[in-house]
Structure formats: C-alpha cells, structure tokens
Design a protein around this motif. Structure first.
Motif, PDB file in Angstrom:
ATOM      1  N   ASN A 472      -3.420  -4.278  -8.660  1.00 50.94           N
ATOM      2  CA  ASN A 472      -4.139  -3.758  -7.493  1.00 50.94           C
ATOM      3  C   ASN A 472      -5.647  -3.985  -7.590  1.00 50.94           C
ATOM      4  N   LEU A 495       6.831  -1.960  -3.878  1.00 50.24           N
ATOM      5  CA  LEU A 495       6.496  -0.537  -3.944  1.00 50.24           C
ATOM      6  C   LEU A 495       6.889   0.039  -5.303  1.00 50.24           C
ATOM      7  N   LYS A 500      -0.229  -1.755  -3.910  1.00 49.40           N
ATOM      8  CA  LYS A 500      -0.791  -1.030  -2.768  1.00 49.40           C
ATOM      9  C   LYS A 500      -1.503  -1.977  -1.806  1.00 49.40           C
ATOM     10  N   ASN A 501      -1.857  -1.411  -0.665  1.00 51.77           N
ATOM     11  CA  ASN A 501      -2.684  -2.112   0.345  1.00 51.77           C
ATOM     12  C   ASN A 501      -1.982  -3.306   0.973  1.00 51.77           C
ATOM     13  N   ASN A 523       1.081   7.122  -0.264  1.00 53.11           N
ATOM     14  CA  ASN A 523       1.324   6.727  -1.649  1.00 53.11           C
ATOM     15  C   ASN A 523       0.988   5.274  -1.954  1.00 53.11           C
ATOM     16  N   PHE A 524       1.069   4.404  -0.929  1.00 54.23           N
ATOM     17  CA  PHE A 524       0.884   2.981  -1.180  1.00 54.23           C
ATOM     18  C   PHE A 524      -0.138   2.330  -0.256  1.00 54.23           C
ATOM     19  N   ASN A 525      -0.676   3.086   0.663  1.00 53.99           N
ATOM     20  CA  ASN A 525      -1.622   2.560   1.657  1.00 53.99           C
ATOM     21  C   ASN A 525      -1.063   1.329   2.362  1.00 53.99           C
TER      22      ASN A 525
END
Length: 542
Positions: A472, A495, A500-501, A523-525
């Motif tokens: 990340n 996931l 994320k993002n 939780n993961f944007n």
C-alpha cells in the motif's frame, strides 16, 4: 428469474425477464437448482471431512458444476439435467458413507433431501421455487455477503477446474468450496462470520491462482516477451477463444502439418508468450478484441471457431462453424469432448480461410512475473532516479455496458513517466496503444489472463520488498474493471491481502448493499471510479 451476478445486470439491479448475457429464464432456473443441489451435497461433504470421509470425484465435480453456472459459460438447458442428477447421486452416495462412519446425516435444510424431477420441465419448476441459493429469510446485509461469497466461490471453482485439468489440486481448496456452500444453510452465522468467510474466499483464491500458475508455467514454460501479429496469413484457419491452455496445446498438436493457421481471440492472447505453445510455426496471431464483440467479429472469420471456457455469446449467425468444449454450451452448437478436435479441423479445412496475407501491426505480450523480475533491477533504478514516478494496474474485465471508455482514456492520459500494467480482457480497451518506453522498459506491460493476477501480486510484493515497504506504500494504484464472478474472487483476494485504495468500475456490484459497501470503504477505502481527471489528480497528488 432473478440474476444479479454480473456487472451488466439489467437496470443495475437484476435480470428478471431474460439475462443481458442471453441467458433464458429456464436456464437461470436450472442453474439455481444446481446450486441448491450443490448446497445439499456440500452439507454432507463438510460432515464427511469431520468423520474422515472424502471423495475426490465429488470434489472435482463440485467445481465443474459451479463453473457451469458462471456468466457466459453454459446456455444449454439439456446439459444441466445430468449435472443435477449426478449431484443428487453423489449426495446420496456420500450420505451413506458418512452415516457408516458415524457422522450426522439428518440435515433439515431442504437441499439435503430434495429429489429432482424426472424431466427438464419439472426441474425448471423446482429451480423457480428454489430461487437464489442464499438464505431467503436473512436480513439484506447477510444476503449480500452470502452472494459475495457464492459468486467468489464460483470464481474459485473456475480457476480450480483449470488447475485440475493441468494436474494441480489442493484438497484445502475443495474443502473451502464445500464449507462456503454449506454455510448458507447455517442460520446462526452473523455479519462478522460472513465477512470472515468472504475474506477466506479471497485467501483460498490466491492459493488456486498459485496452483493454476504452477500448472501453466510447469507445463508450457514461463511466458517471455513476444510480439503477436494482429493481421493474418493466407490459408485455412481456426480461432480459439476462452482461457484454457491445454485445449490450445492439444489443438496445435492435432493441426500440425495440416496447413491450418491457429489464431487466438480474447483472453487467449497471452498464450503466445508461452515457450511450449509459441514453438508451433502455425500458431500465428490474434484476431478480434474482447468477448462482447463476438457478434461483430466472428461472422467475418473464414474458419472454424473453438470456445474453450466462459465468454460465449449467441452464435446463431455462425452456428455452423462454432464448436464448444469443456463446460461451455450453447443450444445447437456442436460440442467436442476429451480433446478430440477432429470435427473442428475438418470444418476448418472445408471453409475458405483467409484469401491473402494482411499486416495490421502487432502487440506485445509475455510480461508475467518472471519476465518483469528479470529486469527488476532496472525497474527499481528507474524508480529511484525518478524516471518512473508511478505504476498503474489497469486491469479486469471488458464488457458492453457504457462507461468502460474510462479505462481507455485513463491509459491514454497516464503521464509519460508512469508505467501501465494490465491483465485480463479489460486490456482490449487499449492493448494496441503505442505508449513507448522508459529507458527500454515498455510503458504498457501485458501480464496475462485474469488468473495471472497472481503474477501481478508477486510483482507488487517483490517491489515492496525491494523498497522495504508495504504494497500500500508503493507508487502503485489499482484501477480495476469487473464483469463476472472470477473478478469477484480476485477482488476478494486483494482485500484478503489488505490492499487498499482500489478504484472499481464501471459500476459497483448490484449485490452489495449500502451497509456492506460502507464496511469495504471503512476498512479498505475501496471506491468507485469517477472521472479520469479527478482520479488521476487524486492519485498523483496525494
């Protein structure tokens, strides 16, 4: 019928009269009934494992049957009758073994005891009554997570089937597939339990993609950078679509010396990079683009067409020269079994073929993990020197629904000091763009098929290790498109890994409720795509 398992589902909510994919209500009902039967089989399979009873045939069948219910695989109602009957026969056989071993066999869920009707009309009625395999009485968020799990398991089953064909299996994969299907009958599970099962599905899918990668590379070698012609050669021809490398390899063997050129279509494009496939001189080039353009492109192909896995569309305009194999089915299309492609070859020889050579340029494939790792030092130096500022993974499924031009525009507008990694059929929005290179490193790197997300993950992990940071924290952004259930499985894998993002489009899944989406955002944007300008600015200016 009600089906919301793909991105193009009607009105963004669900197909109720006929599938956007072409699936008729009777086929939808039969698929629902097969899932219902698989849930019952899975209850006994899970209990069987508890008392030491397993069956390799049942394990493999479970994945084959699940794969048959994926989007754009099997549209032939006649093919579902034996699948449903075999499922119940397996269930009763397993029930007897479990009982003899002292296991529980008195399950109350209707799927554990249902008896299939004697004919297709009766089975269709049973399927209409069964409906979706999820718990009809559960609250919407639980149902949403159950659907995420089931669709993810379908993706796992597809990859597991591909891997098993190449001799790569892991009993833990089959155990989870059966655990997940059986869990739907468990009314005691809460929201957190279902979230956990969905993320576990992602973990298992990573293992499945590893198995398939081992099967592909162990059998056909690691892909190497290869130029693939987009034109054609004068002569007889066969077009191969889908994903299955073994089918392609067998076809190449059987056509050798027969004066037939073999071309790829769709996700078969990356197969040109495998050493054991590219050695065939009559394995020439790539024809057409993504799966949803078949009806425009296939009528103009002057040879036989072979569909090896999911992607088939209504072939009425060229039904006489299209063949299905494996789990693919369409009413009226000729089905060939067990790698016997004699009828396909015979048809190709009877057709005119291409009348002359055509040069339409070429594209590069073969940038899987081994190829990229081979120049890792060069890539790392380019990042450290500032020559490469950012990596974009623009990957996923293509489709006909509006909004996918976003991905073309995104790649076209990616700054010159960035590199685009891509995989799966979403690449056909931009696969022939000439983006140049950075110090000899191509700016557009085709990693492979959708299952080659494993390669992309390994590349990301290697870069993170080189820079002593987490994935990340890398200058890497994921811009993903989804269409069907294998994409759901891959997203769950990302996931599970804590990625994320992620930007996802062109629309979010209809089976995700606002509350479940909020969990993913918190939780993961995870976020929907917006405009290229907004997303590019947000990524590069953070």
């Amino acid at each position: 019928m009600f089906c919301n398992q793909c991105e193009q589902t009607a009105r963004g909510t669900g197909c109720t009269a006929m599938g956007v994919c072409g699936k008729k209500p009777e086929v939808a009902a039969l698929q629902d009934l097969l899932l219902h039967a698989l849930k019952g089989l899975s209850l006994y399979a899970v209990e069987g494992r508890r008392v030491g009873v397993t069956d390799a045939g049942i394990n493999k069948f479970s994945c084959e049957a699940l794969f048959s219910t994926l989007t754009n695989v099997n549209f032939d109602p006649e093919r579902f009758l034996p699948l449903i009957n075999r499922c119940v026969e397996y269930r009763e056989s397993l029930k007897a073994k479990v009982s003899a071993a002292g296991g529980k066999v008195d399950f109350s869920d209707p799927s554990a005891s249902f008896k299939p009707a004697a004919d297709i009309a009766g089975l269709i009625k049973q399927g209409e009554q069964a409906g979706l395999v999820t718990d009809h009485e559960a609250d919407p968020d639980i149902q949403s997570l159950q659907q995420i799990l089931v669709y993810g398991i379908k993706g796992v089953a597809a990859y597991a089937d591909h891997a098993a064909i190449l001799g790569q299996q892991d009993d833990s994969v089959y155990a989870f597939v059966q655990q997940g299907m059986a869990a739907i009958a468990d009314k005691s599970l809460g929201l957190n339990d279902w979230v956990g099962l969905a993320l576990k599905c992602g973990e298992v899918n990573l293992r499945v993609m590893e198995l398939l990668d081992a099967g592909n590379t162990g059998t056909y070698g690691h892909p190497v950078p290869t130029g693939v012609p987009l034109g054609h050669k004068k002569g007889k021809c066969i077009l191969v679509s889908g994903h299955d490398l073994k089918d392609l390899a067998e076809l190449l063997k059987q056509t050798e010396g027969k004066g037939i050129y073999v071309y790829t279509h769709g996700e078969m494009l990356p197969t040109h990079g495998y050493p054991e496939l590219k050695k065939y001189k009559h394995f020439y080039g790539h024809y057409g683009t993504a799966w949803q353009n078949q009806k425009k492109e296939f009528p103009n192909f002057p040879g036989a067409i072979l569909m090896t896995t999911n992607c088939i569309q209504d072939p009425q305009a060229y039904l006489d020269n299209i063949f299905t194999t494996g789990l693919v089915g369409w009413p009226g299309a000729r089905h060939v079994k067990n790698g016997d492609f004699g009828p396909v070859i015979e048809k190709a020889l009877s057709m005119p073929g291409f009348e002359s050579d055509e040069d339409k340029g070429s594209v590069m494939v073969g940038f899987a993990r081994n190829a990229v790792m081979g120049v890792a030092g060069k890539v790392i130096d380019a990042v450290k020197s500032g020559d490469i500022k950012h990596f974009f993974l623009v990957a996923g499924c293509d489709g006909a629904k509006p909004g996918r031009n976003y991905y073309t525009e995104f790649v076209e507008k990616a700054p010159r000091d960035t590199v685009v990694l891509t995989l799966a059929c979403g690449k056909f929005r931009f696969f022939d763009k000439q983006l140049g290179d950075i110090g000899g490193i191509p700016r557009l790197l085709d990693i492979g098929q959708c299952n080659d997300a494993y390669s992309a993950i390994q590349i990301a992990v290697a870069l993170a290790n080189a820079f002593n940071c987490g994935v990340n924290e890398l200058p890497l952004s994921m811009i993903l498109s989804w269409y069907e259930q294998k994409a759901v499985a891959i997203l769950l894998t990302l996931l599970h890994l804590g990625i994320k993002n992620i930007r996802l489009g062109p629309s979010l899944p209809a089976f995700i409720t606002p509350n479940v989406l909020n969990v993913l955002v918190q939780n993961f944007n995870i976020m929907p795509i917006s405009t290229v300008e907004q997303d590019m600015a947000a990524i590069l200016n953070k």
